[in-house]
Write an enzyme that holds these catalytic residues in place. Structure first.
Site, PDB file in Angstrom:
ATOM      1  N   ARG A 170      14.281 -20.586  27.920  1.00 23.47           N
ATOM      2  CA  ARG A 170      14.540 -19.218  27.431  1.00 23.47           C
ATOM      3  C   ARG A 170      15.273 -19.194  26.097  1.00 23.47           C
ATOM      4  O   ARG A 170      16.018 -18.273  25.796  1.00 23.47           O
ATOM      5  CB  ARG A 170      15.347 -18.418  28.445  1.00 23.47           C
ATOM      6  CG  ARG A 170      14.616 -18.216  29.747  1.00 23.47           C
ATOM      7  CD  ARG A 170      15.151 -17.018  30.486  1.00 23.47           C
ATOM      8  NE  ARG A 170      14.486 -16.891  31.758  1.00 23.47           N
ATOM      9  CZ  ARG A 170      14.847 -17.551  32.852  1.00 23.47           C
ATOM     10  NH1 ARG A 170      15.881 -18.380  32.817  1.00 23.47           N
ATOM     11  NH2 ARG A 170      14.193 -17.387  33.961  1.00 23.47           N
ATOM     12  N   LYS A 193       9.482 -14.627  12.747  1.00 26.35           N
ATOM     13  CA  LYS A 193       8.205 -14.497  13.458  1.00 26.35           C
ATOM     14  C   LYS A 193       7.731 -15.888  13.835  1.00 26.35           C
ATOM     15  O   LYS A 193       7.602 -16.754  12.964  1.00 26.35           O
ATOM     16  CB  LYS A 193       7.156 -13.845  12.559  1.00 26.35           C
ATOM     17  CG  LYS A 193       7.301 -12.349  12.433  1.00 26.35           C
ATOM     18  CD  LYS A 193       6.057 -11.798  11.745  1.00 26.35           C
ATOM     19  CE  LYS A 193       6.173 -10.322  11.495  1.00 26.35           C
ATOM     20  NZ  LYS A 193       5.024  -9.822  10.709  1.00 26.35           N
ATOM     21  N   GLU A 219       2.480 -15.759  -2.719  1.00 20.12           N
ATOM     22  CA  GLU A 219       3.527 -14.983  -2.040  1.00 20.12           C
ATOM     23  C   GLU A 219       4.721 -14.763  -2.973  1.00 20.12           C
ATOM     24  O   GLU A 219       5.391 -13.734  -2.922  1.00 20.12           O
ATOM     25  CB  GLU A 219       3.992 -15.675  -0.753  1.00 20.12           C
ATOM     26  CG  GLU A 219       2.890 -15.973   0.261  1.00 20.12           C
ATOM     27  CD  GLU A 219       2.367 -14.751   1.023  1.00 20.12           C
ATOM     28  OE1 GLU A 219       2.962 -13.661   0.928  1.00 20.12           O
ATOM     29  OE2 GLU A 219       1.332 -14.906   1.706  1.00 20.12           O
ATOM     30  N   LYS A 229      12.699 -12.174   0.476  1.00 18.75           N
ATOM     31  CA  LYS A 229      12.133 -12.071   1.831  1.00 18.75           C
ATOM     32  C   LYS A 229      13.262 -11.780   2.820  1.00 18.75           C
ATOM     33  O   LYS A 229      13.127 -10.939   3.702  1.00 18.75           O
ATOM     34  CB  LYS A 229      11.395 -13.357   2.193  1.00 18.75           C
ATOM     35  CG  LYS A 229      10.980 -13.455   3.654  1.00 18.75           C
ATOM     36  CD  LYS A 229       9.559 -13.020   3.929  1.00 18.75           C
ATOM     37  CE  LYS A 229       9.310 -12.671   5.383  1.00 18.75           C
ATOM     38  NZ  LYS A 229       8.465 -13.556   6.141  1.00 18.75           N
ATOM     39  N   GLU A 245       9.677  -4.938  12.028  1.00 22.54           N
ATOM     40  CA  GLU A 245       8.578  -4.208  11.414  1.00 22.54           C
ATOM     41  C   GLU A 245       8.453  -2.804  11.987  1.00 22.54           C
ATOM     42  O   GLU A 245       7.367  -2.354  12.333  1.00 22.54           O
ATOM     43  CB  GLU A 245       7.270  -4.980  11.644  1.00 22.54           C
ATOM     44  CG  GLU A 245       6.353  -4.958  10.438  1.00 22.54           C
ATOM     45  CD  GLU A 245       5.286  -6.032  10.504  1.00 22.54           C
ATOM     46  OE1 GLU A 245       5.342  -6.941   9.677  1.00 22.54           O
ATOM     47  OE2 GLU A 245       4.435  -5.965  11.395  1.00 22.54           O
ATOM     48  N   ARG A 304       9.393  -3.681   6.135  1.00 25.64           N
ATOM     49  CA  ARG A 304       8.768  -5.002   6.201  1.00 25.64           C
ATOM     50  C   ARG A 304       7.269  -4.910   5.888  1.00 25.64           C
ATOM     51  O   ARG A 304       6.654  -5.888   5.458  1.00 25.64           O
ATOM     52  CB  ARG A 304       9.018  -5.619   7.589  1.00 25.64           C
ATOM     53  CG  ARG A 304       8.800  -7.117   7.619  1.00 25.64           C
ATOM     54  CD  ARG A 304       9.429  -7.774   8.828  1.00 25.64           C
ATOM     55  NE  ARG A 304       9.026  -9.174   8.870  1.00 25.64           N
ATOM     56  CZ  ARG A 304       9.603 -10.095   9.631  1.00 25.64           C
ATOM     57  NH1 ARG A 304      10.600  -9.782  10.419  1.00 25.64           N
ATOM     58  NH2 ARG A 304       9.182 -11.341   9.603  1.00 25.64           N
ATOM     59  N   ASN A 347       3.072  -6.768   3.270  1.00 29.35           N
ATOM     60  CA  ASN A 347       1.629  -6.866   3.485  1.00 29.35           C
ATOM     61  C   ASN A 347       0.833  -6.521   2.231  1.00 29.35           C
ATOM     62  O   ASN A 347      -0.391  -6.407   2.292  1.00 29.35           O
ATOM     63  CB  ASN A 347       1.191  -5.931   4.621  1.00 29.35           C
ATOM     64  CG  ASN A 347       1.630  -6.464   5.960  1.00 29.35           C
ATOM     65  OD1 ASN A 347       1.794  -7.671   6.129  1.00 29.35           O
ATOM     66  ND2 ASN A 347       1.841  -5.576   6.895  1.00 29.35           N
ATOM     67  N   HIS A 404      -2.495  -8.051   1.644  1.00 26.34           N
ATOM     68  CA  HIS A 404      -2.900  -8.725   2.877  1.00 26.34           C
ATOM     69  C   HIS A 404      -3.994  -7.990   3.651  1.00 26.34           C
ATOM     70  O   HIS A 404      -4.650  -8.585   4.485  1.00 26.34           O
ATOM     71  CB  HIS A 404      -1.680  -8.953   3.785  1.00 26.34           C
ATOM     72  CG  HIS A 404      -0.854 -10.117   3.344  1.00 26.34           C
ATOM     73  ND1 HIS A 404      -0.272 -10.185   2.101  1.00 26.34           N
ATOM     74  CD2 HIS A 404      -0.521 -11.284   3.971  1.00 26.34           C
ATOM     75  CE1 HIS A 404       0.389 -11.329   1.986  1.00 26.34           C
ATOM     76  NE2 HIS A 404       0.249 -12.006   3.108  1.00 26.34           N
ATOM     77  N   HIS A 451      -6.497 -10.694   4.468  1.00 27.33           N
ATOM     78  CA  HIS A 451      -6.787 -11.141   5.829  1.00 27.33           C
ATOM     79  C   HIS A 451      -8.273 -11.007   6.138  1.00 27.33           C
ATOM     80  O   HIS A 451      -8.867 -11.854   6.806  1.00 27.33           O
ATOM     81  CB  HIS A 451      -5.985 -10.317   6.851  1.00 27.33           C
ATOM     82  CG  HIS A 451      -4.558 -10.751   6.962  1.00 27.33           C
ATOM     83  ND1 HIS A 451      -3.558  -9.923   7.430  1.00 27.33           N
ATOM     84  CD2 HIS A 451      -3.957 -11.924   6.682  1.00 27.33           C
ATOM     85  CE1 HIS A 451      -2.415 -10.575   7.424  1.00 27.33           C
ATOM     86  NE2 HIS A 451      -2.620 -11.794   6.977  1.00 27.33           N
ATOM     87  N   HIS A 455      -4.721 -19.193   2.665  1.00 28.68           N
ATOM     88  CA  HIS A 455      -4.146 -17.860   2.804  1.00 28.68           C
ATOM     89  C   HIS A 455      -3.806 -17.231   1.444  1.00 28.68           C
ATOM     90  O   HIS A 455      -4.207 -16.111   1.139  1.00 28.68           O
ATOM     91  CB  HIS A 455      -2.907 -17.953   3.687  1.00 28.68           C
ATOM     92  CG  HIS A 455      -2.178 -16.661   3.857  1.00 28.68           C
ATOM     93  ND1 HIS A 455      -2.696 -15.604   4.576  1.00 28.68           N
ATOM     94  CD2 HIS A 455      -0.979 -16.241   3.396  1.00 28.68           C
ATOM     95  CE1 HIS A 455      -1.845 -14.597   4.542  1.00 28.68           C
ATOM     96  NE2 HIS A 455      -0.791 -14.956   3.835  1.00 28.68           N
TER      97      HIS A 455
END
Ligand code: NAD
Ligand code: ZN
Length: 580
Positions: free
Chosen positions: A330, A352, A394, A436, A446, A451, A455, A458, A462, A475
């Site tokens: 955990r 993330k 980025e 960042k 988010e 946040r 994107n 993106h 994506h 990417h």
């Protein structure tokens, strides 16, 4: 219907930082009125502030102050000079944040002390607090206590070396930039402040580990260390971050070959007992099967809850090891030691973590903040060229959405940056990491929209990645094209200035991005876009740029327009110059 920002400015800051002087000057510049909160308090009480303090004490004064602030919030086109203690009450902070832009006037304790000696200019309400012996020490102490609250301002103007007129100009400028930060949906991009990026980074010599900033979220507060050639100090810094004892390193085959030995030495030199697990390099390792193998490995070593996991590698290792750290027992303390450019400026910061499922990337994951982030920028020297180039996307994105200074630096020093010249590269990477960190801190999960600005580029990026079957394009290569799409859409809907679109394109090209796309199916890209997870309901939420540092969220871009832009972009790419 677009709605503008509230036309109210609250000047906060310690007493004698110049609020009462600056408020009328800024108001004149904007064609507004100035209001002094202390005056409103006195007016309502029918007595001067020293009498209020004498008769009702500080609590009585504070109640009256909040009442006065409520009244000020009902006015429009006002610049409100507040008292130095107004930020103390949560209610006051909420009122100000909801009703306008908060601008903090900052001054050094010595400046405040010098001003205190002069007969006027300070706030009445603060005077009693500064009486007594050692006023300078008292100023330092009080100011330090309140600094975290002043730091909540949308913008900070330093008043030490500026005339009140110049500070007032800064205030007016901040308001105009703030007004432009409003999305056309009418919602303020939470945290999309007019203020510049954190300025603390350049002070640390590039060979020093820092820390260069900390990431403060609702659930965590951790340091970010970044510097050139600092890998040997890893053990020392992890100790400082509170880790000790056993440490489980998770890395990939490439990174292990280059740095495994050095890292193990740096850690054992500081008394850590290390075990290392090496996964095959590549995205395929970001899978539950790999996580499961690591769980078995940890169990075999009898890993315990307080012991740490070190993710040493690119984003794949960071996401995988982070996922394991979040779930095993955990949760075990996690340290991110990113070695790819993408992992440094993006994946390692923000918590993330995830693994992929066959159906989709990052489908199973969590928000799990590390205990520290540690980046040796010099490890980029062994990163394959294409990975490096892709990572610059980025960095350029961060500059475009938040930081005009970084953008100029990138433009001025493209060659040095691409050649990984230590000084400038470290500055650029640190700055990008701090940006960042700042965005993530404002919106850990988010939820508020802040946040979401990350994107930028993106949505189409994506889609391109998905349509080309993940792997054909890296990417960053896909997102670079996605940024062109966003800029063109922005230009067509009248948000993005054409010069900015050109500027972005030129910079991406100079960084070796915008490699030709061959054989991309327009239909595949468009269908990927309606499946893209950034889509809410039927409309796509675009991050567009109104200027450098001025991202907007727009949900009202007509679908045919977006389709047109993507088609035109891809058509230009096909060898025949026609739709592929
Ligand atoms: N968690 C987040 O917020 C977040 C954000 C962006 C991307 N990601 C994830 O990150 C992953 C991509 O990260 P990446 O681009 O770093 O890929 P990666 O981890 O696969 O690294 C790219 C390649 O470079 C190698 N490498 C890394 N550092 C090296 C070094 N210093 N010297 C030599 N070789 C080195 C790796 O072995 C690999 O072959 C994706 O899975 C993506 O989903 C996560
Ligand atoms: Zn990205």
């Amino acid at each position: 219907m677009p709605s503008g920002p509230p036309r109210r400015i609250f000047l906060t800051g310690f007493s004698f930082s110049g609020k009462s002087r600056v408020a009328p000057l800024a108001a004149t510049t904007l064609g507004w009125r100035a209001v002094d909160l202390d005056d409103l308090v006195e007016e309502a009480a029918g007595k001067p502030i020293p009498s209020i303090f004498a008769e009702e004490g500080e609590p009585g004064f504070r109640l009256r102050e909040t009442e006065a602030l409520r009244r000020a919030c009902r006015e429009t086109e006002v610049v409100v000079a507040t008292g130095g203690g107004v930020v103390l009450a949560e209610e006051n902070r909420r009122l100000m944040a909801e009703s306008g832009i908060v601008i903090c006037l900052e001054a050094r304790p010595e400046t405040i002390y010098a001003r205190l000696q002069q007969p006027d200019g300070g706030s009445e309400s603060e005077r009693p607090l500064l009486r007594g012996p050692d006023p300078l020490g008292r100023i330092r102490h009080l100011k330090a206590l309140r600094q975290p609250l002043y730091a909540l301002a949308d913008f900070t103007a330093h008043s030490d070396d500026l005339s009140p007129e110049l500070v007032a100009e800064e205030v007016a400028r901040a308001w105009r930039r703030f007004a432009e930060c409003f999305s056309y949906d009418g919602a303020r991009l939470a945290g999309a402040t007019a203020g510049a990026a954190p300025g603390l980074i350049s002070d640390v010599p590039v060979g020093e580990p820092g820390p260069i900033c900390s990431v403060k979220t609702e659930t965590a507060d951790y340091p970010v260390y970044a510097g050139w050639g600092i890998l040997d100090k890893l053990g020392e810094k992890l100790r400082e971050a509170g880790l000790s004892g056993d440490l489980y390193i998770i890395t990939d085959s490439n990174v292990h070959r280059h740095y495994g030995g050095r890292v193990a030495k740096a850690l054992s030199g500081e008394g850590f007992a290390v075990q290392t697990h090496v996964v095959p390099a590549g995205e395929a390792s970001k899978a539950l099967e790999c996580a499961s193998e690591i769980y078995d490995w940890l169990t075999a070593h009898r890993a315990e809850r307080g012991q740490g996991i070190l993710a040493l590698g690119g984003g794949v290792v960071g996401d995988l090891a982070g996922f394991v750290a979040a779930t095993y027992l955990r949760g075990m303390p996690l340290v991110q030691a990113p070695t790819s450019l993408l992992a440094m400026v993006d994946a390692s910061i923000g918590g993330k973590v995830a693994v992929n499922q066959r159906e989709a990337k990052n489908l199973v994951g969590a928000f799990y903040q590390p205990a520290a982030v540690f980046a040796d920028v010099s490890t980029l020297r062994t990163l394959p060229e294409r990975e490096l180039t892709s990572g610059w996307t980025e960095v350029i994105k961060h500059a475009l959405i938040t930081d005009a200074d970084l953008l100029t630096l990138l433009e001025d020093r493209v060659d040095a940056v691409r050649a990984l010249e230590p000084d400038v590269t470290t500055r650029v990477v640190r700055r990008s990491m701090a940006l960042k960190a700042q965005v993530v801190a404002a919106d850990e999960r988010e939820l508020t929209g802040r946040r979401t600005i990350l994107n930028y580029g993106h949505t189409a990026g994506h889609a391109l990645e998905a349509a080309t079957g993940y792997g054909a394009l890296l990417h960053g290569e896909a997102v670079a094209w996605g940024m062109l799409v966003a800029a063109e859409i922005g230009r067509r809907v009248g948000v993005t200035p054409p010069q900015l679109a050109e500027r972005q394109k030129a910079l991406l090209a100079r960084f070796g991005l915008l490699r030709p796309l061959s054989e991309v199916s327009v239909d595949a890209v468009l269908s990927a876009m309606s499946l893209d997870k950034k889509v809410s309901g039927k409309s796509i939420r675009w991050v567009l740029l109104a200027g450098v540092g001025k991202p907007l969220l727009r949900s009202d871009v007509p679908l045919p327009l977006a389709r047109d832009v993507v088609e035109a972009m891809l058509a230009r790419q096909s060898p025949a110059g026609e739709r592929a």
